[in-house]
Design a protein around this motif. Structure first.
Motif, PDB file in Angstrom:
ATOM      1  N   MET A 129       3.338  40.207 -23.494  1.00 26.15           N
ATOM      2  CA  MET A 129       3.394  38.769 -23.186  1.00 26.15           C
ATOM      3  C   MET A 129       3.922  38.544 -21.767  1.00 26.15           C
ATOM      4  O   MET A 129       3.425  37.669 -21.053  1.00 26.15           O
ATOM      5  CB  MET A 129       4.300  38.042 -24.198  1.00 26.15           C
ATOM      6  CG  MET A 129       3.753  37.973 -25.608  1.00 26.15           C
ATOM      7  SD  MET A 129       2.297  36.894 -25.755  1.00 26.15           S
ATOM      8  CE  MET A 129       3.087  35.282 -25.818  1.00 26.15           C
ATOM      9  N   ARG A 130       4.913  39.300 -21.376  1.00 24.55           N
ATOM     10  CA  ARG A 130       5.445  39.183 -20.007  1.00 24.55           C
ATOM     11  C   ARG A 130       4.330  39.429 -18.989  1.00 24.55           C
ATOM     12  O   ARG A 130       4.178  38.696 -18.018  1.00 24.55           O
ATOM     13  CB  ARG A 130       6.573  40.197 -19.791  1.00 24.55           C
ATOM     14  CG  ARG A 130       7.877  39.891 -20.508  1.00 24.55           C
ATOM     15  CD  ARG A 130       8.836  39.077 -19.656  1.00 24.55           C
ATOM     16  NE  ARG A 130       9.282  39.752 -18.457  1.00 24.55           N
ATOM     17  CZ  ARG A 130      10.325  40.568 -18.373  1.00 24.55           C
ATOM     18  NH1 ARG A 130      11.055  40.822 -19.455  1.00 24.55           N
ATOM     19  NH2 ARG A 130      10.672  41.116 -17.232  1.00 24.55           N
ATOM     20  N   ARG A 131       3.557  40.509 -19.225  1.00 23.85           N
ATOM     21  CA  ARG A 131       2.477  40.848 -18.291  1.00 23.85           C
ATOM     22  C   ARG A 131       1.388  39.794 -18.308  1.00 23.85           C
ATOM     23  O   ARG A 131       0.959  39.309 -17.273  1.00 23.85           O
ATOM     24  CB  ARG A 131       1.856  42.195 -18.680  1.00 23.85           C
ATOM     25  CG  ARG A 131       2.714  43.391 -18.368  1.00 23.85           C
ATOM     26  CD  ARG A 131       1.826  44.650 -18.323  1.00 23.85           C
ATOM     27  NE  ARG A 131       2.652  45.827 -18.121  1.00 23.85           N
ATOM     28  CZ  ARG A 131       3.144  46.562 -19.114  1.00 23.85           C
ATOM     29  NH1 ARG A 131       2.872  46.263 -20.382  1.00 23.85           N
ATOM     30  NH2 ARG A 131       3.910  47.601 -18.858  1.00 23.85           N
ATOM     31  N   GLN A 132       0.980  39.459 -19.521  1.00 26.50           N
ATOM     32  CA  GLN A 132      -0.148  38.544 -19.667  1.00 26.50           C
ATOM     33  C   GLN A 132       0.141  37.165 -19.096  1.00 26.50           C
ATOM     34  O   GLN A 132      -0.721  36.557 -18.454  1.00 26.50           O
ATOM     35  CB  GLN A 132      -0.493  38.436 -21.161  1.00 26.50           C
ATOM     36  CG  GLN A 132      -1.757  37.663 -21.426  1.00 26.50           C
ATOM     37  CD  GLN A 132      -1.957  37.465 -22.929  1.00 26.50           C
ATOM     38  OE1 GLN A 132      -1.405  38.207 -23.759  1.00 26.50           O
ATOM     39  NE2 GLN A 132      -2.740  36.463 -23.289  1.00 26.50           N
ATOM     40  N   HIS A 133       1.349  36.666 -19.323  1.00 29.74           N
ATOM     41  CA  HIS A 133       1.685  35.314 -18.850  1.00 29.74           C
ATOM     42  C   HIS A 133       2.436  35.344 -17.527  1.00 29.74           C
ATOM     43  O   HIS A 133       2.881  34.309 -17.049  1.00 29.74           O
ATOM     44  CB  HIS A 133       2.469  34.564 -19.932  1.00 29.74           C
ATOM     45  CG  HIS A 133       1.640  34.322 -21.157  1.00 29.74           C
ATOM     46  ND1 HIS A 133       0.779  33.264 -21.274  1.00 29.74           N
ATOM     47  CD2 HIS A 133       1.505  35.050 -22.296  1.00 29.74           C
ATOM     48  CE1 HIS A 133       0.167  33.335 -22.443  1.00 29.74           C
ATOM     49  NE2 HIS A 133       0.575  34.406 -23.080  1.00 29.74           N
ATOM     50  N   ARG A 134       2.576  36.539 -16.970  1.00 33.64           N
ATOM     51  CA  ARG A 134       3.207  36.706 -15.659  1.00 33.64           C
ATOM     52  C   ARG A 134       4.563  36.015 -15.605  1.00 33.64           C
ATOM     53  O   ARG A 134       4.854  35.204 -14.733  1.00 33.64           O
ATOM     54  CB  ARG A 134       2.289  36.202 -14.534  1.00 33.64           C
ATOM     55  CG  ARG A 134       0.873  36.783 -14.594  1.00 33.64           C
ATOM     56  CD  ARG A 134       0.324  37.236 -13.274  1.00 33.64           C
ATOM     57  NE  ARG A 134       1.249  37.993 -12.459  1.00 33.64           N
ATOM     58  CZ  ARG A 134       1.489  39.311 -12.594  1.00 33.64           C
ATOM     59  NH1 ARG A 134       0.872  40.021 -13.516  1.00 33.64           N
ATOM     60  NH2 ARG A 134       2.351  39.908 -11.794  1.00 33.64           N
ATOM     61  N   VAL A 135       5.406  36.390 -16.571  1.00 40.24           N
ATOM     62  CA  VAL A 135       6.753  35.824 -16.643  1.00 40.24           C
ATOM     63  C   VAL A 135       7.750  36.891 -16.220  1.00 40.24           C
ATOM     64  O   VAL A 135       7.711  38.019 -16.734  1.00 40.24           O
ATOM     65  CB  VAL A 135       7.070  35.350 -18.081  1.00 40.24           C
ATOM     66  CG1 VAL A 135       8.527  34.887 -18.178  1.00 40.24           C
ATOM     67  CG2 VAL A 135       6.132  34.222 -18.489  1.00 40.24           C
ATOM     68  N   LEU A 136       8.632  36.579 -15.278  1.00 36.05           N
ATOM     69  CA  LEU A 136       9.636  37.513 -14.782  1.00 36.05           C
ATOM     70  C   LEU A 136       8.995  38.842 -14.374  1.00 36.05           C
ATOM     71  O   LEU A 136       9.463  39.911 -14.758  1.00 36.05           O
ATOM     72  CB  LEU A 136      10.749  37.738 -15.824  1.00 36.05           C
ATOM     73  CG  LEU A 136      11.661  36.546 -16.120  1.00 36.05           C
ATOM     74  CD1 LEU A 136      12.626  36.874 -17.266  1.00 36.05           C
ATOM     75  CD2 LEU A 136      12.446  36.110 -14.884  1.00 36.05           C
ATOM     76  N   MET A 137       7.913  38.727 -13.624  1.00 37.98           N
ATOM     77  CA  MET A 137       7.239  39.935 -13.136  1.00 37.98           C
ATOM     78  C   MET A 137       7.296  39.957 -11.608  1.00 37.98           C
ATOM     79  O   MET A 137       7.192  38.911 -10.961  1.00 37.98           O
ATOM     80  CB  MET A 137       5.767  39.941 -13.586  1.00 37.98           C
ATOM     81  CG  MET A 137       5.540  40.010 -15.078  1.00 37.98           C
ATOM     82  SD  MET A 137       6.188  41.505 -15.882  1.00 37.98           S
ATOM     83  CE  MET A 137       5.095  42.755 -15.196  1.00 37.98           C
ATOM     84  N   ASP A 138       7.469  41.143 -11.068  1.00 42.66           N
ATOM     85  CA  ASP A 138       7.268  41.328  -9.632  1.00 42.66           C
ATOM     86  C   ASP A 138       6.086  42.265  -9.509  1.00 42.66           C
ATOM     87  O   ASP A 138       6.231  43.476  -9.697  1.00 42.66           O
ATOM     88  CB  ASP A 138       8.523  41.922  -8.976  1.00 42.66           C
ATOM     89  CG  ASP A 138       9.588  40.848  -8.778  1.00 42.66           C
ATOM     90  OD1 ASP A 138       9.214  39.661  -8.735  1.00 42.66           O
ATOM     91  OD2 ASP A 138      10.782  41.193  -8.699  1.00 42.66           O
TER      92      ASP A 138
END
Ligand code: FAD
Length: 508
Positions: free
Chosen positions: A157-166
């Motif tokens: 979900m982090r990757r897919q929704h680009r949440v808290l990603m650098d």
């Protein structure tokens, strides 16, 4: 005739695409019905807040020029069921079609689907436009795994929704900051002021009472503290982000005898009735980190709850309903002690958690998991009854989120599908994470005897009772090694004490 569009009590999102255009040929239908007040006994504040928020949305829709049909709980023409009223209203308006948003509960999903199949007019279901993952999102992400580990789903979900990603890496180089979190709270930093609004809902409460609705807990109708509109929910979100979020991470597992909220958001009601969208709550938290106003460990810990846990439990629910609410992997049959309904126990942590629940329809996660849930599991309570308790007493309790948390996470009734190990502990965990033991007549260091904290004997007895089942679980190895080191006589005396505690569970 017009199209009737049904809005359930937890579908109060004023930004739903439905409301994007004003249409003379659409009538929005909201109903306060006994079917919904009575499927379980709810906390008074829950009935009050849902009805009040429904009324507020209806008023707002009318003010924006929409047509609304609102069926109150005391409407003499009401059939008191959703489909009974839909039948009547379809005829009354000579409706051309009926539309509804996909319900979050299996019960209502099945009901409306069946009703739609036989209805005299076309019936269509549309998305509630609320969740970030589809109903089968968890199934698709975790199919084939024996255990449905939240962390796998969460990273996707982090990757897919680009949440808290650098780029392709998690912000700060780590997915998980649990090691920085999980601290007890010793009075500093101070608990921020309660940012919630305050409503006088005495008139509505009188109507609910006069209709004969049976509830639990204190209605606090003159000072109802829950947000009833999106504007109020947004104000609460602002205050949370500014004052509590920076400290959320370290103290998210802390227990306090005197402070009930600590740094939790109390946004679950606003989220679950859809006054707030999870995406905006997550975005606000992330922005606070990016602007340097909240540390990453706190922000990640908070985002994990909403982007991770909240979406994950919903997926577990849809993958395993119907049937999930009847699971009982450990064969537990005991009734909940009577004091779950009035808070009258001498155990300080339970008294505080239950007392606060009855007074405010709220307890934070660790109170639910490691105090009330832990005790019910150690005692061996029937998970179906535990489930009904949690489904009733909390302001945010809707089955799609409550059932996996209670049956899976807390009571291990699904045999370990959700929780990698049963969430059980002796008094030492409670003593480490909180200050209740100082205010308690029971002694957290004693295992047997009149003054011994009941969590202790019940904990060792639970491990001994479930030894075979838990032996294969590497996460249980340390606890079981401690059990094995216990002298046989000590274990026998401990188990005997546990049995005595069970016999007088109502009087603890
Ligand atoms: P915060 O600690 O501020 O967390 C922020 C948000 O994250 C919450 O508002 C909630 O939307 C979400 N969240 C956090 N933990 C979870 C979780 N485990 N599962 C799903 N979402 C989560 N939550 C409900 O919304 N409804 C319930 O009926 C419910 N029943 C529960 C029963 C048990 C036995 C347990 C152990 C947990 C239950 N939870 C339930 C999850 C969690 O305890 C509550 O969401 C949380 O305490 C709500 O308070 P808060 O808004 O201050 O949360």
């Amino acid at each position: 005739g017009p199209t009737l569009r049904l809005l359930l009590g937890d579908q109060l999102d004023p930004l739903h695409p439905w409301f994007g255009e004003r249409r003379a040929d659409v009538v929005y239908v909201l109903m306060e019905v006994r079917q919904e007040t009575d499927y379980v006994r709810h906390h008074a504040q829950k009935v009050l807040a849902i009805f009040a928020a429904m009324r507020a949305l209806a008023q707002q829709l009318r003010a924006n020029g929409h047509r609304v049909r609102y069926v109150t709980i005391d409407d003499p023409s009401s059939r008191q069921t959703l489909t009974g009223n839909l039948d009547a209203l379809t005829r009354h308006y000579r409706a051309a079609a009926v539309e509804y948003q996909h319900p979050d509960e299996w019960r209502l999903d099945a009901l409306l689907r069946e009703w739609g199949a036989d209805a005299p007019v076309p019936v269509r279901a549309v998305d509630s436009a609320h969740f970030l993952a589809p109903r089968d999102g968890v199934t698709r992400a975790l199919a084939g795994h024996r255990q449905w580990v939240m962390e796998h789903f969460y990273r996707r979900m982090r990757r897919q929704h680009r949440v808290l990603m650098d780029g392709d890496a998690p912000a700060g180089g780590q997915w998980n900051f649990d090691a920085d979190n999980r601290q007890p709270w010793r009075g500093e930093p101070p608990e921020p002021p309660d940012p919630r609004p305050c409503h006088d809902q005495q008139a509505l409460w009188r109507t609910i009472e006069a209709a004969g609705v049976a509830t639990i807990g204190d209605p606090q109708a003159d000072t109802l503290r829950w947000p009833l509109t999106r504007a109020e929910a947004l104000a609460q979100l602002d205050a949370f982000v500014a004052h509590a979020l920076p400290h959320f991470g370290p103290y998210q597992d802390a227990l306090s005898h005197t402070h009930t909220r600590l740094f939790h958001s109390q946004l679950s009601f606003a989220l679950n009735v859809k006054l707030l969208h999870p995406r905006e709550v997550i975005a606000r938290a992330e922005a606070a980190w990016r602007s340097g106003d909240a540390p990453l460990a706190s922000v990640e810990g908070f985002v994990r709850q909403i982007l991770g846990w909240r979406e994950y439990v919903r997926g577990v629910y849809w993958a395993h309903m119907p049937g999930y609410t009847a699971r009982n992997a450990l064969g537990h049959q005991r009734p909940l002690p009577r004091w779950y309904w009035d808070g009258q126990t001498r155990m300080a942590c339970l008294r505080a958690a239950i007392g606060q629940t009855l007074a405010g329809a709220y307890a934070h996660h660790i109170q639910r998991l490691m105090v009330t849930g832990n005790f019910a599991l150690l005692l061996g309570c029937d998970p179906a009854e535990v489930h009904r308790w949690y489904l009733g007493v909390y302001i945010d309790a809707f089955e799609w989120v409550e059932a996996p948390n209670t049956l899976g996470m807390s009571q291990w009734a699904d045999g370990g599908l959700m929780a990698t190990k049963p969430y059980v502990s002796s008094a030492s965990y409670l003593q480490r994470m909180g200050d209740h033991c100082r205010a308690c007549p029971y002694d957290p260091r004693q295992r047997v005897g009149e003054r011994a904290c009941p969590f202790n004997a019940l904990y060792w007895d639970f491990l001994a009772r479930q030894r075979e089942r838990l032996a294969a679980n590497p996460r249980m190895a340390m606890m079981l090694r401690q059990l094995d080191r216990m002298e046989p006589e000590t274990l026998a005396a401990t188990r005997q004490h546990a049995e005595a505690l069970r016999q007088r569970a109502d009087a603890l």
